[in-house]
Design an enzyme around this catalytic site. Structure first.
Site, PDB file in Angstrom:
ATOM      1  N   ALA A  41     144.567  -1.725  19.409  1.00 35.10           N
ATOM      2  CA  ALA A  41     144.749  -2.461  18.162  1.00 35.10           C
ATOM      3  C   ALA A  41     146.083  -3.185  18.054  1.00 35.10           C
ATOM      4  O   ALA A  41     146.313  -3.868  17.047  1.00 35.10           O
ATOM      5  CB  ALA A  41     144.605  -1.499  16.984  1.00 35.10           C
ATOM      6  N   GLU A  56     150.750   1.188  16.740  1.00 38.21           N
ATOM      7  CA  GLU A  56     149.708   0.361  17.349  1.00 38.21           C
ATOM      8  C   GLU A  56     148.783  -0.254  16.309  1.00 38.21           C
ATOM      9  O   GLU A  56     148.223  -1.328  16.525  1.00 38.21           O
ATOM     10  CB  GLU A  56     148.909   1.213  18.352  1.00 38.21           C
ATOM     11  CG  GLU A  56     149.707   1.598  19.582  1.00 38.21           C
ATOM     12  CD  GLU A  56     149.219   2.878  20.259  1.00 38.21           C
ATOM     13  OE1 GLU A  56     149.884   3.331  21.207  1.00 38.21           O
ATOM     14  OE2 GLU A  56     148.175   3.428  19.828  1.00 38.21           O
ATOM     15  N   ILE A  66     139.677   0.897  20.255  1.00 44.70           N
ATOM     16  CA  ILE A  66     140.144  -0.472  20.469  1.00 44.70           C
ATOM     17  C   ILE A  66     141.661  -0.445  20.592  1.00 44.70           C
ATOM     18  O   ILE A  66     142.335   0.310  19.884  1.00 44.70           O
ATOM     19  CB  ILE A  66     139.706  -1.404  19.318  1.00 44.70           C
ATOM     20  CG1 ILE A  66     140.099  -2.858  19.630  1.00 44.70           C
ATOM     21  CG2 ILE A  66     140.287  -0.960  17.988  1.00 44.70           C
ATOM     22  CD1 ILE A  66     139.483  -3.872  18.674  1.00 44.70           C
ATOM     23  N   HIS A  77     142.227  10.317  19.091  1.00 37.66           N
ATOM     24  CA  HIS A  77     142.601   9.171  18.265  1.00 37.66           C
ATOM     25  C   HIS A  77     142.025   9.290  16.857  1.00 37.66           C
ATOM     26  O   HIS A  77     140.856   9.674  16.700  1.00 37.66           O
ATOM     27  CB  HIS A  77     142.075   7.872  18.887  1.00 37.66           C
ATOM     28  CG  HIS A  77     142.733   7.504  20.173  1.00 37.66           C
ATOM     29  ND1 HIS A  77     143.878   6.747  20.249  1.00 37.66           N
ATOM     30  CD2 HIS A  77     142.402   7.799  21.456  1.00 37.66           C
ATOM     31  CE1 HIS A  77     144.226   6.587  21.511  1.00 37.66           C
ATOM     32  NE2 HIS A  77     143.346   7.215  22.275  1.00 37.66           N
ATOM     33  N   PRO A  78     142.802   8.941  15.841  1.00 38.07           N
ATOM     34  CA  PRO A  78     142.226   8.839  14.501  1.00 38.07           C
ATOM     35  C   PRO A  78     141.383   7.573  14.405  1.00 38.07           C
ATOM     36  O   PRO A  78     141.545   6.648  15.215  1.00 38.07           O
ATOM     37  CB  PRO A  78     143.460   8.742  13.605  1.00 38.07           C
ATOM     38  CG  PRO A  78     144.472   8.067  14.476  1.00 38.07           C
ATOM     39  CD  PRO A  78     144.226   8.576  15.877  1.00 38.07           C
ATOM     40  N   PHE A 111     135.507   4.781  17.201  1.00 34.96           N
ATOM     41  CA  PHE A 111     135.593   3.416  17.724  1.00 34.96           C
ATOM     42  C   PHE A 111     136.941   3.223  18.403  1.00 34.96           C
ATOM     43  O   PHE A 111     137.990   3.394  17.796  1.00 34.96           O
ATOM     44  CB  PHE A 111     135.428   2.400  16.593  1.00 34.96           C
ATOM     45  CG  PHE A 111     135.643   0.964  17.012  1.00 34.96           C
ATOM     46  CD1 PHE A 111     134.798   0.371  17.943  1.00 34.96           C
ATOM     47  CD2 PHE A 111     136.683   0.227  16.469  1.00 34.96           C
ATOM     48  CE1 PHE A 111     134.996  -0.952  18.332  1.00 34.96           C
ATOM     49  CE2 PHE A 111     136.879  -1.099  16.847  1.00 34.96           C
ATOM     50  CZ  PHE A 111     136.038  -1.687  17.780  1.00 34.96           C
TER      51      PHE A 111
END
Length: 332
Positions: free
Chosen positions: A113, A78, A111, A61-62, A109
């Site tokens: 989103a 997303e 999440i 993930h970025p 991090f």
């Protein structure tokens, strides 16, 4: 009858970057429906993928808020709400907190989103930044599972086994969190007949994806999960008097379930999956003498109380064990 959907490793890697997860999901397919795939995904992600697999998925993930052209299409979709609500100042603040988070925990991090604004994402990042690493690792894994569920729904939306508004593209699903709950909840609310690829039977009637009380065991002396530990969950049934330090009569405990921790230190299902757990006193016990015969503790029992106001919450009660010490905490 709809044709079962076969997933390749490459298909699953679009959903989740863990190669172990992708291989296990591909091996478990074909799936009769999205519901079957979601059940298998939860089982594999929580019980078969180790910490290295989790970290590999996170690394795919970025950082939240990244606007590089190289960001994958699904990530852009997303994060669309966050990107559209970012100002120059909040974007800069998010980048700074992303860097602080990665420096502390060693991974990006995580999440889910979808539908989340930049202020909401920042608030969650700051709230979780104070977590202990082991607590945050589990929080990140839960968010990765939410993203995996969302992307599986998108993946299946392009298959004829799942009704869709158009014949094209995984991007037909809305990015709103409410739509994610509606799409996935609708499928889980009408589970198909049992099939060979389905996760182990879930008992109880609930919208939860796991029992309200769970645990895992870490061997802090070895720095690894503790497998093969027998675990028992009990509830205090003597309504006339609660368990207490001065009450040495232990006849009020009734066993709810038992299991043995797997290679990732996680126990199997210890109780029914229900929307509302009964309030009261619970005891979770670990047979540590069999795991560490030379240790100081023949077993470890942890007693905790679930109050009337907490019956819809989740209680994760892990054990961090060494031959001469142990600790626990209330997780979620």
């Amino acid at each position: 009858m709809a044709t079962p959907t076969t997933l390749s490793v490459e298909d699953v890697l679009r959903v989740n970057g863990s190669r172990r997860f992708a291989a296990a999901m591909a091996a478990a397919s074909p799936f009769a429906s999205l519901a079957d795939a979601l059940l298998a995904a939860r089982r594999i992600w929580l019980n078969e993928v180790d910490v290295n697999g989790w970290l590999e998925a996170f690394a795919a993930h970025p950082a939240i808020g990244t606007t590089s052209p190289s960001v994958p299409k699904w990530c852009k979709e997303e994060q669309s709400a966050a990107l559209s609500t970012a100002t120059d100042s909040t974007a800069q603040e998010l980048a700074e907190w992303n860097a602080k988070y990665r420096e502390k925990f060693g991974f990006v991090f995580m999440i889910c989103a979808s539908g989340r604004t930049t202020p909401e994402v920042l608030a969650d990042l700051k709230r979780r930044y104070v977590n202990r690493p082991i607590v945050e690792l589990e929080a990140a894994a839960r968010e990765e599972l939410k993203i995996t569920e969302l992307r599986l729904a998108k993946l299946f939306s392009s298959e004829p086994t799942v009704p869709s508004a158009t014949a094209k593209g995984p991007n037909i699903q809305s990015d709103k969190a409410a739509d994610r709950i509606r799409i996935i909840g609708a499928h889980l609310g009408a589970l198909p007949k049992p099939c060979a690829n389905k996760a182990p039977e879930i008992t109880g009637s609930s919208n939860r994806s796991r029992p309200p009380i769970t645990t895992h065991v870490l061997d802090v002396a070895r720095g690894s999960p503790a497998s093969g530990i027998e675990v028992h969950l009990e509830m205090w049934k003597d309504v006339s008097t609660p368990p207490s330090f001065g009450n040495k009569d232990f006849n009020g405990w009734v066993t709810l379930g038992s299991s043995v921790t797997n290679n990732d230190g996680r126990s199997g299902q210890l109780m029914d999956i229900v929307d509302n757990v009964a309030p009261g006193f619970y005891r979770i016990s670990f047979n540590t003498s069999k795991y560490a015969p030379a240790g100081f503790f023949p077993y470890v029992s942890i007693v905790f109380e679930i109050k009337e106001s907490q019956t819809t919450e989740h209680f994760h009660v892990p054990l961090l064990h060494s031959p001469f010490s142990f600790t626990t905490y209330r997780g979620s």
